[in-house]
Design a protein around this motif. Sequence first.
Motif, PDB file in Angstrom:
ATOM      1  N   ASN A  21      35.164  52.798  40.757  1.00  0.00           N
ATOM      2  CA  ASN A  21      35.697  51.428  40.761  1.00  0.00           C
ATOM      3  C   ASN A  21      34.699  50.447  41.382  1.00  0.00           C
ATOM      4  O   ASN A  21      34.511  49.345  40.877  1.00  0.00           O
ATOM      5  N   HIS A  74      34.051  48.106  38.396  1.00  0.00           N
ATOM      6  CA  HIS A  74      34.823  46.869  38.552  1.00  0.00           C
ATOM      7  C   HIS A  74      34.197  45.936  39.587  1.00  0.00           C
ATOM      8  O   HIS A  74      34.279  44.718  39.457  1.00  0.00           O
ATOM      9  N   GLU A 124      36.923  58.528  42.155  1.00  0.00           N
ATOM     10  CA  GLU A 124      37.670  57.417  41.546  1.00  0.00           C
ATOM     11  C   GLU A 124      37.303  56.077  42.187  1.00  0.00           C
ATOM     12  O   GLU A 124      37.055  55.095  41.494  1.00  0.00           O
ATOM     13  N   GLY A 129      42.940  55.434  39.028  1.00  0.00           N
ATOM     14  CA  GLY A 129      42.021  55.535  40.169  1.00  0.00           C
ATOM     15  C   GLY A 129      42.650  55.094  41.481  1.00  0.00           C
ATOM     16  O   GLY A 129      42.611  55.810  42.480  1.00  0.00           O
TER      17      GLY A 129
HETATM   18 MG   LIG Z   1      39.188  53.401  38.272  1.00  0.00          MG
END
Ligand SMILES: [Mg+2]
Lengths: 133, 138
Positions: B55, B59, B51, B109
């Motif tokens: 990210n 992200h 997770e 996440g």
């Molecule tokens: Mg995530």
Amino acid sequence: MERIPILRIGTFLLVTIQVDMHDQLALTLQEDLTSMIARVSAGGVLIDISSLEIVDSFIGRTLANIASMARVLDATTVVVGMQPAVAITLVELGMSLPGIRTALNVESGMQYLRDTLADREDEDDWRDYSPQG
Amino acid sequence: MTGETTVRKAETIPIAESNDVVRVRQQVRVLALEVGFSLVDQTKVVTAASELGRNTLEHGHGGHAEISIIDNGVKRGIKMSFRDNGPGIADIALAMTDGYTSGKGMGLGLSGSKRLMNEFELTSEVGVGTTVTVARWK
Ligand SMILES: [Mg+2]
Ligand SMILES: Nc1ncnc2c1ncn2[C@@H]1O[C@H](COP(=O)(O)OP(=O)(O)O)[C@@H](O)[C@H]1O
């Protein structure tokens, strides 16, 4: 391109996930399965995840997406063989896999698909013999 | 993360594409086995790594993971830091909310990793980047 094979047995499609899937591979499987369900008018999809050591939120969502697209295409999906440690972790992660049918192993998953298909054929028969024809 | 904790073994893995997240998972599994975690705990740690690594990639626009075996004299554990120089997180409380996603994710996440691990620390600055450090003890 790297792909996960899809096996066709009669009206059912079988997928065994044997690799530690990266996200792109999971998306490719989702696309391949969806188009194959439509192309061969599959009645059921069985996904064996007994080799998967984790199911995170991305893989969980991919499985849920496959099941809901299959439903739109009039096919039933069953996910089989989830390891207990994976199931425990998924719950703690907060994923509930809504709308996903699960079974312990391939045999019971196949039985479930056959039963659902038989039930549907019964309904069709009933429709055939109804007064409206 | 406590004062007397020593690092036994550390490894840095770059995260630039989705296959790198698979590599992080695999290396975390190796360390988890070495620590002697139960299968359930290994699964939790590897899932959190997946997770947080995703990210960093999605992200944070890439970065790296630093994973290590830690020892506080009494017990051993795993510590993982995920760093990026991405956009940062403006509202950390919101980002930590179950189900919140700024994209098309499940929004589990950060909050889910916090549940799966014993320690969780997130520092972020808008325009500078994000670091998430987590640990689980055996
Ligand atoms: Mg995530
Ligand atoms: N490394 C990061 N850099 C920037 N924003 C992040 C980072 N990690 C998480 N976020 C923000 O926090 C939100 C929640 O993250 P998460 O719980 O993992 O859910 P998801 O990834 O499914 O969106 C993300 O949608 C994103 O806006």
